[in-house]
Design a protein around this motif. Sequence first.
Motif: not given
Length: 434
Positions: A85, A89, A114, A116, A119-120, A141, A148, A151, A168, A170
């Motif tokens: 992550i 990120g 996951d 995250t 989301y990425f 996500a 979350f 997202a 980003v 997160v």
Amino acid sequence: AAPTAATIINQYRGQLYFMLGRYPEAEQVYQALGRDRAFAMDPTMRGVVDQARAAIAFANGAYPVAAALARTAAAAAPRMLAIRITLIGALLQQRDTDAVLAALPPALEAWPTDPTLHYFAGLAAALRNERDTARSEFTAALALQRDFAPAQRALTAVNAGAADSLAVDVRPTVMAMWGGARDLGTAYGLYSERATQLAATRARHQNSVLVLLAELGRGPLAVERAKPSGGRACPIGRVAPLWKNAKGSLVLYNQLGIQVEAQFHYLERHRKLGLGAALPLDLRLRIESLPREFAVIVSEIAELRAQWERGVVAELRYLNCTDALLEAAVRDPAAYPRGDVKPAPPPPAVHEARPAPTVKFTVDNKNCPVAVTVWLDGQPLGNVAPKQLATFSALTGQHTVCLLTPSSPSCGNRGTVRQMYLHEGASISMRCPL
């Protein structure tokens, strides 16, 4: 060298400084830990230290430094989600989409649930202006974690046509190497749950492998089936769904194995230092037995991989059942009918089975201004020049045929494969757009 009490306390200090936003103090602590012999000798500990320093650099906006440290951490401890992550990120903050596309697939393969990571994946798609893919990933996500917020905000921005403004949302966290009695109890509960799922998945995978091998006429469940007169022709329609189930269960087994391994190493660090003294006696005894249990799990993983590669994949290759053909049949089952064959009666005892005769067939390329490559049962057979005829030889019977021009997709993709019965004098015509 085992970490001392002071080393363990320093790791807690570094984590606390990071949580309080005191990044210079946190950086000093983790630099000192990186010079500690106990951390230098243990790859997992080195990965934790490098990931913590990468998270600090990320929080300070030094994204190239964060990405470099996260790469080092991933090389030392590839089974830690927090490292992936932090790395992805930092790459997204640099808008390095090529590096993101290289780092995302293995992470999603290991941790497909996951939020995250999904989301990425959505952010990466938005940077490439692939808005439908971005919406799909942000929705995935949110399905995994309803609250979350990053997202949800990203999905709203994409729907409003503001995908270019996404960043980003997160912030990476630092990992804790050590925990108290409650943390150990939680870790063992997760280990036990995943180990149970691992055993059930292994049973399903082995059963699906036996069913697949039986369809190929191999293994203890095999039933004698009439062999196609075309020789080693792949029964794509029958094999594809069985192959999908067997391969899917093996992928799930590997994913669960990664999670079991992470929890085992966390518990093993504490067991070696005797840090489970506050645990109930039965839980301490279970943790003491983990090394033997985990050794069995590792041997089973190696066994299943060998079974798949040396058993299933070898048999599929023998029948020319390539991955491209099987994946195409999974995507579009209607294009690949099952074509079940009834068992043939036993041959007369006084006559030997005769091999299928070789026949000649023609490929007509007179209407096509480019050369055509002829594929038979997943293997290239030859080329036909533009505006020409060519004759080829093959065993009589049912075959899988592809006629490909230089601009055509690979054999096995949608629209490239045809099933046909080859006999003496058979002809195939290639039509190209004018």
